[in-house]
Design an enzyme around this catalytic site. Structure first.
Site, short mmCIF file in Angstrom:
data_model
loop_
_atom_site.label_atom_id
_atom_site.label_comp_id
_atom_site.label_asym_id
_atom_site.label_seq_id
_atom_site.Cartn_x
_atom_site.Cartn_y
_atom_site.Cartn_z
N ARG A 138 -3.43 -10.07 5.20
CA ARG A 138 -4.01 -10.05 3.85
C ARG A 138 -2.91 -9.57 2.91
O ARG A 138 -2.48 -8.42 3.00
CB ARG A 138 -5.23 -9.12 3.80
CG ARG A 138 -5.95 -9.10 2.47
CD ARG A 138 -7.18 -8.20 2.53
NE ARG A 138 -7.89 -8.15 1.27
CZ ARG A 138 -7.62 -7.30 0.28
NH1 ARG A 138 -6.64 -6.39 0.44
NH2 ARG A 138 -8.30 -7.32 -0.84
N LYS A 180 0.82 -1.21 0.00
CA LYS A 180 0.00 0.00 0.00
C LYS A 180 0.86 1.26 0.00
O LYS A 180 2.07 1.23 0.22
CB LYS A 180 -0.94 -0.01 1.20
CG LYS A 180 -2.11 -0.99 1.04
CD LYS A 180 -3.11 -0.87 2.16
CE LYS A 180 -4.34 -1.74 1.90
NZ LYS A 180 -5.31 -1.69 3.01
#
Length: 278
Positions: free
Chosen positions: A255, A221
């Site tokens: 995740r 991210k």
């Protein structure tokens, strides 16, 4: 802690990896990579062989500023893919990344095991009743606004305390509907600035007061690559560093796009804790 997935009890005392599979053209890292059934199935096989316990399938890109798509388009993208994955890998535990109750219903009827809702029911008033009907594990993420507006929703007096308060209210609401398997995701990158993301991570252990399994979604991210001055393609090393921190602070599910590397983090931290008698 355990969660019940299609009659199978998954023990989260050992952290697990949820492999990310985006069947979208515009996700921030892997959008458009899996354009054919064979490419999707090959990626699922790879993630399962590397140790993923769950595969998280998403057909709606939730990256900041992503284009909104219709419910019909999301259904078109995802339901047949769920069916094809389970036809080849019938034992796979599929999580469905959606905030829409109709998409959740269709995918659960097709054999999915978990619903992963970025809005925790805020974007579809029927979602919680749908989860209650099917009695499946429900991942609730913290987010303000929508993927299109969340970058405008970043004012907090104390981000960690406000995330904890948000979940305490959500958990009470969900428990009232007789749901047992609730997983919380603090929503790194969603309606949070880069400093807020790191503040939240640095106090992540405080979320254990909520007594719910903790999922962390940090993989590649912007909080990784913007800090390091790189891009998603070159953010694996930073992701691994943050996965290590998250595990030390008690994350139970990672995740991740890169299952092998996440599993290696879990193995190393497990050995450290074992040697310390934790």
């Amino acid at each position: 802690m355990t969660i019940n997935c299609k009659g199978q009890l998954i023990d989260l005392a050992r952290p697990r990896v949820m492999g990310i599979l985006n069947v979208t053209p515009d996700s921030f890292y892997d959008g458009g990579k899996y354009k054919s059934d064979s490419a999707v199935l090959a990626q699922v096989e790879k993630m399962l062989s590397e140790g993923a316990t769950f595969i998280d399938v998403g057909a709606y890109s939730s990256r900041p500023g992503a284009s909104h798509i219709s419910e019909e388009e999301e259904l078109k993208r995802i339901v047949k893919m769920v069916e094809r994955i389970l036809e080849k890998f019938p034992e796979a535990l599929l999580s469905i990344d959606t905030f829409r109750s109709k998409v959740a219903t269709a995918c659960l009827q097709a054999g999915a095991a978990i619903i992963n809702d970025i809005s925790a029911g805020n974007l579809d008033g029927n979602m919680l009743d749908t989860i209650a009907k099917f009695q499946v594990p429900y991942i609730m993420m913290h987010m303000r606004g929508t993927p299109q507006t969340m970058l405008e929703e970043t004012h907090y007096d104390n981000v960690t305390k406000e995330v904890c308060l948000y979940f305490s209210k959500k958990i009470a609401l969900v428990r009232a509907k007789k749901l047992n398997d609730i997983i919380i995701d603090p929503g790194f990158g969603f309606s949070k600035t880069l400093p807020q993301n790191y503040s939240l991570l640095s106090h992540l252990e405080l979320l254990h007061s909520l007594r719910a399994p903790l999922l962390v979604g940090i993989s590649r991210k912007s909080m990784v690559y913007k800090l390091l001055g790189t891009d998603p393609e070159n953010a694996l090393n930073g992701t691994t560093a943050l996965h290590t921190v998250a595990l030390l602070k008690g994350a139970q599910i990672l995740r991740a796009h890169d299952v092998k590397e996440a599993m290696e983090c879990i193995k190393i931290i497990a050995e450290i804790k074992n040697q310390n008698g934790i």
